[in-house]
Design a protein around this motif. Sequence first.
Motif, PDB file in Angstrom:
ATOM      1  N   GLU A   1      13.763  20.875 -15.283  1.00 25.56           N
ATOM      2  CA  GLU A   1      12.149  19.743 -15.364  1.00 25.56           C
ATOM      3  C   GLU A   1      11.509  20.118 -16.118  1.00 25.56           C
ATOM      4  N   HIS A   2      11.029  19.647 -16.653  1.00 28.54           N
ATOM      5  CA  HIS A   2       9.706  19.304 -17.738  1.00 28.54           C
ATOM      6  C   HIS A   2       8.903  18.462 -17.386  1.00 28.54           C
ATOM      7  N   TYR A   3       7.508  18.850 -17.473  1.00 30.22           N
ATOM      8  CA  TYR A   3       6.723  17.941 -17.053  1.00 30.22           C
ATOM      9  C   TYR A   3       4.989  17.973 -18.061  1.00 30.22           C
TER      10      TYR A   3
ATOM     11  N   GLU B   1       9.134  28.843 -10.799  1.00 31.76           N
ATOM     12  CA  GLU B   1       8.383  28.049 -10.321  1.00 31.76           C
ATOM     13  C   GLU B   1       7.668  26.696 -11.691  1.00 31.76           C
ATOM     14  N   THR B   2       7.039  25.925 -11.600  1.00 33.42           N
ATOM     15  CA  THR B   2       5.960  25.228 -12.447  1.00 33.42           C
ATOM     16  C   THR B   2       5.345  25.640 -13.220  1.00 33.42           C
TER      17      THR B   2
ATOM     18  N   LYS C   1      10.475  23.684 -14.780  1.00 34.78           N
ATOM     19  CA  LYS C   1      10.665  24.337 -13.650  1.00 34.78           C
ATOM     20  C   LYS C   1      12.201  24.446 -13.585  1.00 34.78           C
TER      21      LYS C   1
ATOM     22  N   LEU D   1       5.486  21.448 -19.644  1.00 31.65           N
ATOM     23  CA  LEU D   1       5.515  23.037 -18.461  1.00 31.65           C
ATOM     24  C   LEU D   1       7.212  22.509 -17.671  1.00 31.65           C
TER      25      LEU D   1
END
Length: 555
Positions: free
Chosen positions: A182-184, A291-292, A273, A271
Motif C-alpha cells: 500500500e502507498h499513502y 512498516e509505513t 507499507k 509512503l
Amino acid sequence: MATNDSTPETSDVLLGWEAFTELWNTDIPKVSDWIERAETCLITLLKAKDVTDVNLSSELKLCKTRLESAKPLIDGVFTLFQSLEKPPELKERSSLIAKQVESINKKITSLSRQLEEVSDSTIASAPKAGRLFRAKTFHSLPTSAPMISSLASQMRRDLWQERDGVSVFEKRSKSNPQNYIEHYISGPGDISLLPWDAAEKIINQFGFNTVRLQLLLAAHAMNLAEPWNGSFTLSGEDLLKDLGWNNRKDISLSKKLSELVNCAFALDCLLVKVEWKEGQPTKRGMEVTVETSRMWNIAISATGQKNLLTGELEDIQKAEFQIRPGAWTEKFLNRGGAKAREALYQFGYLAQNVLSIDPYHNELALRLAIHLSVESRIHQSGGYRVRTLLESVLVGYENKIIQAQRDRDKARDLMNQWNEALKTFLRIGWLIEFDESYPEILRPDSKARRPKGYLEMLLESKLTIQPSDPIPNLLSRIQASRSTRQSLPKPRSLPSASQPLTGDQVRAARKSQKWSQAKLAGLLNISQPLISQIEAGTREPTPEIEAGLRKLLSL
C-alpha cells in the motif's frame, strides 16, 4: 427600573476574548514546543561532525516543516487578536500579547533561516554522486515489488482511492492475494497521512517525470552498500543530463529545474507499507514486512529569487538534492541479507535510452519500456503475447482493446500506436524478434492492406522484446550464476585452528572492518542472529563457519 444598555456589548467582548484565549492556549504551546525542538536541533547540528546522519537529517527536515506550519498558526492567532475590542482594563494584557506574538514570529523567522542555511550548506558541501550514464549506457536497477508498485502508483493516478479520509494505492499479488503493498501520501516533515483533499494535490503531480526521476534515484541507490543507512547527493545539472532534458530548447533552465524540484517534492511525500511472502503460498517462503515509511527521503536545496508577495522561489538557477533511500531497501535491496536468506536483493537493468522516449508523442512506447525494464529480471526470455503486453502496461488499455474490437477507427488507432511503439524500440536499439504466429502483413514495416479481423490476429500474435545489448547477456549471467550456486555441493568440514575462536575476537575484527552483523552473516551465507550468538559466546561456530570467519576477518 434602570437598564444596562452596555451589557450585550460587554458580553460580546467577553465571548470574543474567551474564543481568543482558547485558541491561544491550543496553538501557542504547540508552536513553542516546535520552536524549542528546532533550537535543540540547530545546536546539535552546529556541534555535529556528521550532519548527514540519518536521524539528524530527519529531525532537521521535520523541524523545518513544523516551523513552516507554525507561521499560519501564529498569523491566525494574531488576526483574531487584532479583531478584538480592547477595553482599558485589558490594555496591559493586550500589549503583552502583541509583544509575545512579535517575539515568536522573530524566533520562527530566525530559526527557519538558520536551519535552511545549515541544510543548504550540508547539501552543497556533500560530494556529488555524478552522472549515472557518464561511462556506460545502462545501469543496474531495483526491480522488487515495492519499486514496481510505486511506479504504478505514479502512472495510474486513477487507481488511488479514499479510505477513512486518506488516500491509498493498493497492489496485491496475483499469485498470492495475501501479499500486498500500500502507498499513502504524507507531508514533507513526518509521516502523518494527509487528508484526501491535500493528498490529491500531491498525487496530481505524479506522472512520467516523477517515474523517470525515481528510476534514476533507484539506480543510484544500487551504488550504496547499505542503501537504508546511506545517502547520496545529486546536482540538478547532472539529473537534467541523465534525463535528457538538457537538450530541450523549448523551455528555460529555470523551468526545467523547477519541474525537477516539484517532482522531487512529490516523491518525498510517497509512503509505502509492505506485507510480502516471497515464494509459493503453499511452501515455506521468506516473509517480509515494511512498516509505513517513505519510499525516498529527499532534501532539496534550490537557489533563485523569492517572490516577495507569495514567498515562493522563482527563477531557479541551481538545485541540489540529497536522497536517502527508504526502509524498504533493507528488505528488498539488501545484498548481505539476501545471502543470509533474511532479505531480498532483486534487480535488473535500466537502459539510458528508455529515459529518452518522449511520452507526449509516444506514450505507449514509454509505458512498455518501463514495464519491460522492471520485469526483465523475472521474464528474461522477453517472449510475450501482444494482448498480454497491452493489458500489462496499465492506463486502461484493457478498455481500449474492448473499444477497438467494437470500433473500426479505434482499432486502426490502437494498431498504429502499437506499430509506432515497436518502431521506437528498434530506433533506440532494442531487440525485437517476431514469432511465426505474428503475420508479416501486420508488422511495422509492412505496406500491405490489413485483412479483415486483423486486430484479433495482432492480439494473439507473439514476439520477443528485449532491452538493448548488453542487458540480455548480463541478465543471463546472473541467472546462470544463481543456478550454479544452487547446484554446488555443500563444502566439506574444514579443521579449525588450534586455538578456539572467541566471540570477542569476532566482534573486534568485524567492527574494525566496519561491518554490521547482518553484512558479515550475508558474506558467510548464515543468519544474523547466529553471528550475534557467536559474538556473545552463547554458541560455538561450526568448523565451516569458523574457517569462513578466520578467512574473512583475517583471524
